[in-house]
Design a protein around this motif. Structure first.
Motif, mmCIF file in Angstrom:
data_model
loop_
_atom_site.group_PDB
_atom_site.id
_atom_site.type_symbol
_atom_site.label_atom_id
_atom_site.label_comp_id
_atom_site.label_asym_id
_atom_site.label_seq_id
_atom_site.Cartn_x
_atom_site.Cartn_y
_atom_site.Cartn_z
ATOM 1 N N ARG A 1 0.799 -1.226 0.000
ATOM 2 C CA ARG A 1 0.000 0.000 0.000
ATOM 3 C C ARG A 1 0.839 1.287 0.000
ATOM 4 O O ARG A 1 0.363 2.355 0.396
ATOM 5 N N ALA A 2 2.079 1.197 -0.424
ATOM 6 C CA ALA A 2 2.932 2.390 -0.475
ATOM 7 C C ALA A 2 2.521 3.289 -1.636
ATOM 8 O O ALA A 2 2.032 2.824 -2.666
ATOM 9 N N ASN A 3 2.718 4.577 -1.459
ATOM 10 C CA ASN A 3 2.477 5.526 -2.532
ATOM 11 C C ASN A 3 3.821 5.793 -3.206
ATOM 12 O O ASN A 3 4.686 6.458 -2.635
ATOM 13 N N CYS A 4 3.976 5.236 -4.404
ATOM 14 C CA CYS A 4 5.218 5.386 -5.163
ATOM 15 C C CYS A 4 5.001 6.221 -6.421
ATOM 16 O O CYS A 4 5.724 6.096 -7.412
ATOM 17 N N GLU A 5 4.002 7.084 -6.376
ATOM 18 C CA GLU A 5 3.682 7.923 -7.529
ATOM 19 C C GLU A 5 4.894 8.755 -7.934
ATOM 20 O O GLU A 5 5.494 9.462 -7.125
ATOM 21 N N GLY A 6 5.278 8.629 -9.211
ATOM 22 C CA GLY A 6 6.386 9.411 -9.748
ATOM 23 C C GLY A 6 7.759 9.005 -9.246
ATOM 24 O O GLY A 6 8.752 9.663 -9.562
ATOM 25 N N ALA A 7 7.849 7.916 -8.492
ATOM 26 C CA ALA A 7 9.149 7.468 -7.965
ATOM 27 C C ALA A 7 10.003 6.902 -9.102
ATOM 28 O O ALA A 7 9.491 6.346 -10.069
ATOM 29 N N ARG A 8 11.320 7.036 -8.970
ATOM 30 C CA ARG A 8 12.260 6.532 -9.970
ATOM 31 C C ARG A 8 13.026 5.342 -9.381
ATOM 32 O O ARG A 8 13.897 5.520 -8.529
ATOM 33 N N PHE A 9 12.664 4.136 -9.878
ATOM 34 C CA PHE A 9 13.319 2.891 -9.477
ATOM 35 C C PHE A 9 14.232 2.415 -10.610
ATOM 36 O O PHE A 9 14.386 1.232 -10.843
ATOM 37 N N ILE A 10 14.831 3.323 -11.322
ATOM 38 C CA ILE A 10 15.642 2.997 -12.495
ATOM 39 C C ILE A 10 16.841 2.151 -12.060
ATOM 40 O O ILE A 10 17.580 2.514 -11.148
ATOM 41 N N ARG A 11 16.981 0.974 -12.684
ATOM 42 C CA ARG A 11 18.053 0.001 -12.427
ATOM 43 C C ARG A 11 18.054 -0.521 -10.987
ATOM 44 O O ARG A 11 19.032 -1.101 -10.533
ATOM 45 N N ALA A 12 16.980 -0.333 -10.244
ATOM 46 C CA ALA A 12 16.901 -0.826 -8.864
ATOM 47 C C ALA A 12 16.740 -2.347 -8.860
ATOM 48 O O ALA A 12 16.157 -2.924 -9.761
ATOM 49 N N VAL A 13 17.277 -2.990 -7.830
ATOM 50 C CA VAL A 13 17.127 -4.430 -7.657
ATOM 51 C C VAL A 13 16.025 -4.644 -6.629
ATOM 52 O O VAL A 13 16.222 -4.417 -5.428
ATOM 53 N N ARG B 1 2.829 6.922 -12.867
ATOM 54 C CA ARG B 1 3.966 7.643 -13.446
ATOM 55 C C ARG B 1 5.326 7.280 -12.831
ATOM 56 O O ARG B 1 6.285 8.046 -12.941
ATOM 57 N N ALA B 2 5.427 6.115 -12.190
ATOM 58 C CA ALA B 2 6.718 5.654 -11.664
ATOM 59 C C ALA B 2 7.565 5.090 -12.806
ATOM 60 O O ALA B 2 7.044 4.732 -13.862
ATOM 61 N N SER B 3 8.871 5.019 -12.603
ATOM 62 C CA SER B 3 9.771 4.484 -13.621
ATOM 63 C C SER B 3 10.574 3.319 -13.049
ATOM 64 O O SER B 3 11.293 3.472 -12.059
ATOM 65 N N PHE B 4 10.422 2.160 -13.711
ATOM 66 C CA PHE B 4 11.157 0.944 -13.363
ATOM 67 C C PHE B 4 12.044 0.543 -14.549
ATOM 68 O O PHE B 4 12.260 -0.635 -14.798
ATOM 69 N N VAL B 5 12.558 1.505 -15.280
ATOM 70 C CA VAL B 5 13.386 1.232 -16.442
ATOM 71 C C VAL B 5 14.608 0.418 -16.009
ATOM 72 O O VAL B 5 15.317 0.796 -15.071
ATOM 73 N N ARG B 6 14.791 -0.741 -16.654
ATOM 74 C CA ARG B 6 15.894 -1.673 -16.408
ATOM 75 C C ARG B 6 15.971 -2.160 -14.957
ATOM 76 O O ARG B 6 17.023 -2.587 -14.491
ATOM 77 N N ALA B 7 14.869 -2.082 -14.227
ATOM 78 C CA ALA B 7 14.828 -2.577 -12.843
ATOM 79 C C ALA B 7 14.692 -4.096 -12.837
ATOM 80 O O ALA B 7 14.182 -4.702 -13.773
ATOM 81 N N VAL B 8 15.146 -4.716 -11.754
ATOM 82 C CA VAL B 8 15.037 -6.162 -11.561
ATOM 83 C C VAL B 8 13.907 -6.407 -10.560
ATOM 84 O O VAL B 8 14.042 -6.091 -9.382
ATOM 85 N N LEU B 9 12.805 -6.968 -11.072
ATOM 86 C CA LEU B 9 11.613 -7.228 -10.257
ATOM 87 C C LEU B 9 11.304 -8.729 -10.244
ATOM 88 O O LEU B 9 10.149 -9.141 -10.212
ATOM 89 N N ILE B 10 12.334 -9.550 -10.248
ATOM 90 C CA ILE B 10 12.148 -11.008 -10.281
ATOM 91 C C ILE B 10 11.378 -11.434 -9.036
ATOM 92 O O ILE B 10 11.767 -11.128 -7.911
ATOM 93 N N GLY B 11 10.268 -12.145 -9.245
ATOM 94 C CA GLY B 11 9.465 -12.655 -8.135
ATOM 95 C C GLY B 11 8.723 -11.593 -7.346
ATOM 96 O O GLY B 11 8.179 -11.876 -6.277
ATOM 97 N N ALA B 12 8.656 -10.380 -7.850
ATOM 98 C CA ALA B 12 7.963 -9.299 -7.131
ATOM 99 C C ALA B 12 6.458 -9.553 -7.097
ATOM 100 O O ALA B 12 5.883 -10.088 -8.037
ATOM 101 N N ASP B 13 5.833 -9.169 -6.006
ATOM 102 C CA ASP B 13 4.388 -9.299 -5.862
ATOM 103 C C ASP B 13 3.752 -7.940 -6.139
ATOM 104 O O ASP B 13 3.833 -7.024 -5.316
ATOM 105 N N LEU B 14 3.134 -7.841 -7.310
ATOM 106 C CA LEU B 14 2.489 -6.605 -7.744
ATOM 107 C C LEU B 14 0.973 -6.791 -7.769
ATOM 108 O O LEU B 14 0.259 -6.138 -8.540
#
Length: 176
Positions: A40-52, A65-78
């Motif tokens: 339930r976090a508010n990540c509006e407009g957050a930049r997770f670029i290249r984040a693991v 409007r968040a950015s997960f460009v080239r992020a690693v979301l393996i097994g993430a629960d969305l």
């Protein structure tokens, strides 16, 4: 916790309990955020670029409007996330769970979505150009952009998924 607009560039926030926190417009580029709870976090407009973000819990998070460009979301629960105009360009979403997610106008260009679980997932007008879809399973609402300027929905979209090794059925809204 409120971390609105803060810069966490390169930080290690792994395992952190950040449920119901606000990371609006925060910079989390190049961070390690393995196994983090962002329920339930508010990540509006957050930049997770290249984040693991391996095994991260984003259940019911706001991702507009968040950015997960080239992020690693393996097994993430969305599960049940909401997001419009979210950028997942070249992100690694292998084995992520997108059950009941509402993703409108999102960009999954060249994202690895192998083994992703979808169930009543809304991908309305999302871009899947060049995405790897092998082993994706479940149900979605379309339409999606399969190529620049080319929208697919219904049976055509099911065939498109199947041609890419996905086992995805396309649902029709009940109000039609």
């Amino acid at each position: 916790m409120s971390a609105e607009g803060l810069d966490f560039l390169g930080a290690d926030l792994s395992g952190g309990p950040f449920g119901r926190s606000s990371f609006r417009h925060a910079n989390l580029a190049d961070t390690a955020v393995r196994g983090v709870e962002l329920w339930r976090a508010n990540c509006e407009g957050a930049r997770f670029i290249r984040a693991v973000l391996t095994d991260a819990d984003f259940v019911k998070a706001c991702l507009h409007r968040a950015s997960f460009v080239r992020a690693v979301l393996i097994g993430a629960d969305l599960t049940r996330v909401e997001g419009s105009d979210v950028r997942f360009v070249e992100a690694d979403l292998r084995r992520a769970d997108l059950t009941d997610a509402m993703l409108v106008g999102c960009d999954f260009t060249r994202a690895n979505m192998s083994g992703v679980r979808v169930d009543k997932t809304v991908l309305d007008n999302s871009i899947l150009v060049g995405a790897v879809l092998t082993g994706m399973t479940g149900t979605v609402f379309g339409p999606v952009m399969s190529a620049p300027g080319h929208r697919l929905d219904g049976h055509e979209l099911e065939q498109w998924f199947a041609a890419r090794g996905a086992h995805v059925s396309v649902l029709r809204p009940a109000y039609l």
